[in-house]
Design an enzyme around this catalytic site. Structure first.
Site, mmCIF file in Angstrom:
data_model
loop_
_atom_site.group_PDB
_atom_site.id
_atom_site.type_symbol
_atom_site.label_atom_id
_atom_site.label_comp_id
_atom_site.label_asym_id
_atom_site.label_seq_id
_atom_site.Cartn_x
_atom_site.Cartn_y
_atom_site.Cartn_z
ATOM 1 N N CYS A 154 0.826 -1.271 0.034
ATOM 2 C CA CYS A 154 -0.002 0.000 0.053
ATOM 3 C C CYS A 154 0.910 1.172 0.028
ATOM 4 O O CYS A 154 1.386 1.727 0.994
ATOM 5 C CB CYS A 154 -0.970 -0.151 1.284
ATOM 6 S SG CYS A 154 -1.760 1.392 1.293
ATOM 7 N N CYS A 157 -0.672 4.156 2.062
ATOM 8 C CA CYS A 157 -0.330 3.892 3.686
ATOM 9 C C CYS A 157 1.439 4.202 3.819
ATOM 10 O O CYS A 157 1.387 4.850 4.796
ATOM 11 C CB CYS A 157 -0.541 2.606 3.988
ATOM 12 S SG CYS A 157 -1.795 1.826 3.174
ATOM 13 N N ASP A 158 2.274 3.639 3.298
ATOM 14 C CA ASP A 158 3.659 3.662 3.671
ATOM 15 C C ASP A 158 4.514 4.396 2.898
ATOM 16 O O ASP A 158 6.067 4.623 3.071
ATOM 17 C CB ASP A 158 4.005 2.267 3.522
ATOM 18 C CG ASP A 158 3.179 1.147 4.601
ATOM 19 O OD1 ASP A 158 2.685 1.738 5.605
ATOM 20 O OD2 ASP A 158 2.982 -0.018 4.150
#
Ligand code: NDP
Length: 332
Positions: A154, A157-158
């Site tokens: 992701c 997200c990261d």
């Protein structure tokens, strides 16, 4: 505060239990941000929701480290902590959260039947499907070895953790293109590892990828392994694997992002609700309604586009409101 009860406790305590069949007003299947939010809203609307958490209680976010983009956490929070908070909030209003996996359904009658762990039968007036999606992985050992230490599925997200660094994205579809472009705005350089000599992504996304200066497409490359002392520091790739020109290539990277597709966890309901060709459950636009009255879907199992914790939570809220309105119309 309510105590989390296990399945055995509930069997004996739940007034809705009749023999092996338990009758409930609202059954929620799956426990990511969508499922927990549906539980909070359904419990506050007096639907006495019963939730089965599934194989991965808390969902995909429990595999993420830091969540920095969920509104309300200015300092960020870890995925598992956020899921615990959501669970506690759902239990505070009386949601009955249990271990167990929905293995089979029968949505052909006016009451919806759901079997848990192939044994226990629940008859539910409304069902909220919040079973999420599972990111596909390549299946190489190094993905597990460096999970949470440079391997991610992701970018949204990261990606922020790789500011100014070099990363690789694997895949040639719209997800890979989108993630590569997103990362290119944050990191120093993105290698896009594509197994064929063309992208599957839509033309417009292909153009964007090829126009982005700090994305280098590695055509006809496949991943052999990852290297690094505890964290990802590089990848070993095969170029033109299986051809006379096959050669091994190494790249220096700090992050390795998988973007080879997601599999929505919808197999167990496919016979009764409509899904697209990938398996995402189709809902009536602007609602969580499936084609079966009283059956609703929310979160990543029905969202191929946004796939964020906050959008999943929002759609969980929609599903609980839709379920409450369905029940009040049914009983009016
Ligand atoms: P896709 O199935 O479209 O693409 C998967 C990509 O990963 C393909 O390029 C495939 O290669 C590659 N791949 C699969 N397995 C491997 C492997 N083992 N090793 C290396 N590469 C591999 O998945 P997406 O998640 O990209 O998209 C899913 C759907 O969602 C699509 O319909 C897409 O259009 C849609 N979508 C739409 C978006 C939007 O509209 N904004 C954003 C994201 C997705 P190959 O091509 O060789 O098969």
């Amino acid at each position: 505060m309510f105590k989390a009860m296990n399945l055995e406790e509930n069997k004996s305590n739940n007034p809705g239990t009749a023999g092996d069949i338990e009758k409930v007003k609202c059954l929620i299947i799956g426990s990511g941000p969508a499922g927990y939010t549906a539980a909070i809203y359904a419990a506050r609307a007096n639907l006495s929701p019963v939730m089965y958490e599934g194989l991965q209680p808390g969902g995909q976010l429990t595999t993420t480290t830091e969540v920095e983009n969920f509104p309300g956490y200015p300092q960020g929070i870890t995925g598992p902590e956020m899921m615990e908070d959501l669970k506690t909030q759902a239990q505070r209003f009386g949601s009955d959260i249990r271990w167990g996996l929905a293995t089979k359904v029968d949505f052909s009658g006016s009451v919806h039947k759901v079997w848990i762990d192939e044994k226990k039968l629940i008859e539910a007036e409304t069902v909220i499907i919040a079973t999420g999606a599972t990111a596909k992985y390549l299946g190489i050992d190094d993905e597990k070895k460096y999970a949470g230490s440079g391997v991610s599925a992701c970018a949204t997200c990261d990606g922020f953790f790789y500011r100014g660094k070099d990363v690789a994205v694997v895949g040639g579809g719209d997800t890979a293109a989108e993630e590569a472009i997103y990362l290119a705005g944050i990191v120093n350089k993105v290698y896009l590892i594509v197994r064929r000599n063309e992208l599957r992504a839509s033309k417009v996304m292909q153009e964007r990828v090829l126009k982005t200066k700090n994305i280098e497409v590695l055509w006809e490359h496949q991943t052999k392994g990852l290297t690094g002392d505890g964290v990802v520091e590089g990848a070993i790739l095969w170029k033109k694997k299986g051809t006379p020109e096959e050669e091994e290539v190494t790249i220096k990277i700090d992050g390795f992002f998988l973007a080879i597709g997601h599999k929505p966890n919808s197999d167990f309901v496919k016979e009764f609700v409509d899904t697209d060709e990938v398996g995402y459950i189709k809902t009536v636009p602007g609602s969580s309604k499936t084609k079966v009255s009283g059956v609703f879907a929310c979160g990543d199992v029905q969202d191929s586009i946004y796939r964020q914790a906050v959008t999943a939570a929002g759609s969980g809220c929609m599903a609980a409101i839709d379920a409450e309105r369905y029940l009040s119309e049914k009983h009016s």
